[in-house]
Design an enzyme around this catalytic site. Structure first.
Site, PDB file in Angstrom:
ATOM      1  CB  ILE A  94      45.632  97.279  56.970  1.00  0.00           C
ATOM      2  CG1 ILE A  94      45.361  96.001  56.163  1.00  0.00           C
ATOM      3  CG2 ILE A  94      47.123  97.515  57.140  1.00  0.00           C
ATOM      4  CD1 ILE A  94      45.848  96.068  54.728  1.00  0.00           C
ATOM      5  CB  SER A 155      37.466  92.513  52.912  1.00  0.00           C
ATOM      6  OG  SER A 155      37.725  93.896  52.995  1.00  0.00           O
ATOM      7  CE1 TYR A 156      40.613  95.149  60.790  1.00  0.00           C
ATOM      8  CE2 TYR A 156      38.356  95.176  61.611  1.00  0.00           C
ATOM      9  CZ  TYR A 156      39.711  95.238  61.845  1.00  0.00           C
ATOM     10  OH  TYR A 156      40.179  95.386  63.125  1.00  0.00           O
ATOM     11  CB  SER A 157      34.241  91.764  59.455  1.00  0.00           C
ATOM     12  OG  SER A 157      33.968  93.122  59.728  1.00  0.00           O
ATOM     13  CB  THR A 159      41.068  89.559  58.002  1.00  0.00           C
ATOM     14  OG1 THR A 159      40.782  90.724  58.791  1.00  0.00           O
ATOM     15  CG2 THR A 159      41.074  89.932  56.535  1.00  0.00           C
TER      16      THR A 159
END
Length: 251
Positions: A94, A155-157, A159
């Site tokens: 996500i 935050s996505y990066s 992960t």
């Protein structure tokens, strides 16, 4: 056709977007594909039907990721329909878009890490006893971890940075079993997930296309074809690699 005949593959998030393209490509190459999905029954059914309609083999399995017991639930569903695994593609993820560091809450941070980093870690951990020697693990990363820093996707990066480390470490650990572990790192891909901001704005589309020397926006099969190579015996001497699948956008 037939490069993966007799193999069983699991693609997480395999009912839509890049995951669906990967599932369909592996099935065309002869694999029996477990199409994992989180909640969209219709999309999973459509993907399985498309694979079977093209002469392939597939089955759907439902398991919500990012919740307690997610990996256990996924493998319990898998075990009901298969007795071993040859190819694991950790694709599900996500995006917490539009959240630079000042806007990230502990709750949103924990959620994106639970789905994108914790789930694939434990799916892989529990999958290893099922994964046959000589198998393949392919993790979907992102160009954002190598020179394409984007503050609103911090935050996505992060992960995906964890996924990169998982890839390197597992490649070393699983090598003695003949199992390769690699990461494929797309840039922006024309999928339903990106449709709202990408397809509806001609200038945005043009700007994204211009990032690549090919001057076009990636399609899902651009990524799926790379995964198919890594899933095949042709990639037997490639492991621990981060494959740039951004179409040259990082040049």
């Amino acid at each position: 056709m037939g490069a993966l005949k007799g193999k069983t593959a699991l693609v997480t998030g395999g009912s839509r977007g890049i995951g669906r393209e990967i599932a369909e490509r592996l099935a065309r190459d002869g694999a029996r594909v477990a199409v994992h999905y989180g909640s969209n029954d219709e999309a999973a059914k459509e993907t399985v039907t498309a694979i079977e309609g093209a002469g392939g083999q597939a089955f759907a399995l439902r398991a919500e990721l990012g919740v307690p017991g997610d990996a256990q639930a996924l493998w319990a569903a898998f075990d009901e329909q298969a007795d071993g695994l040859d190819i694991l593609v950790n694709n599900a993820g996500i995006v917490e878009a539009g959240k630079p560091i000042a806007a990230v809450t502990p709750e949103s941070f924990d959620h994106v890490f639970a789905v994108n980093a914790k789930a694939p870690f434990f799916i892989t951990q529990l999958g290893l006893p099922r994964l046959r020697d000589g198998g393949r693990v392919v993790n979907i990363s992102t160009g954002l971890t190598r020179g394409a820093a984007t503050p609103e996707l911090i935050s996505y990066s992060m992960t995906k940075g964890a996924i990169d480390v998982l890839t390197l470490t597992l490649a070393k650990e699983l090598g003695p079993r003949g199992i390769t572990v690699n990461a494929v790192a797309p840039g922006v891909v024309d999928t339903d997930m990106n449709a709202a901001w990408l397809r509806g704005d001609a200038e945005t589309w043009k700007a994204v296309a211009a990032e690549s020397p090919f001057n076009r926006v990636a399609k899902g099969d651009d990524v799926a074809d790379i995964v198919a190579f890594l899933a095949s015996s042709d990639s037997r001497w490639v492991t621990g690699q981060w494959i740039d699948a951004t179409g040259g956008a990082l040049l």
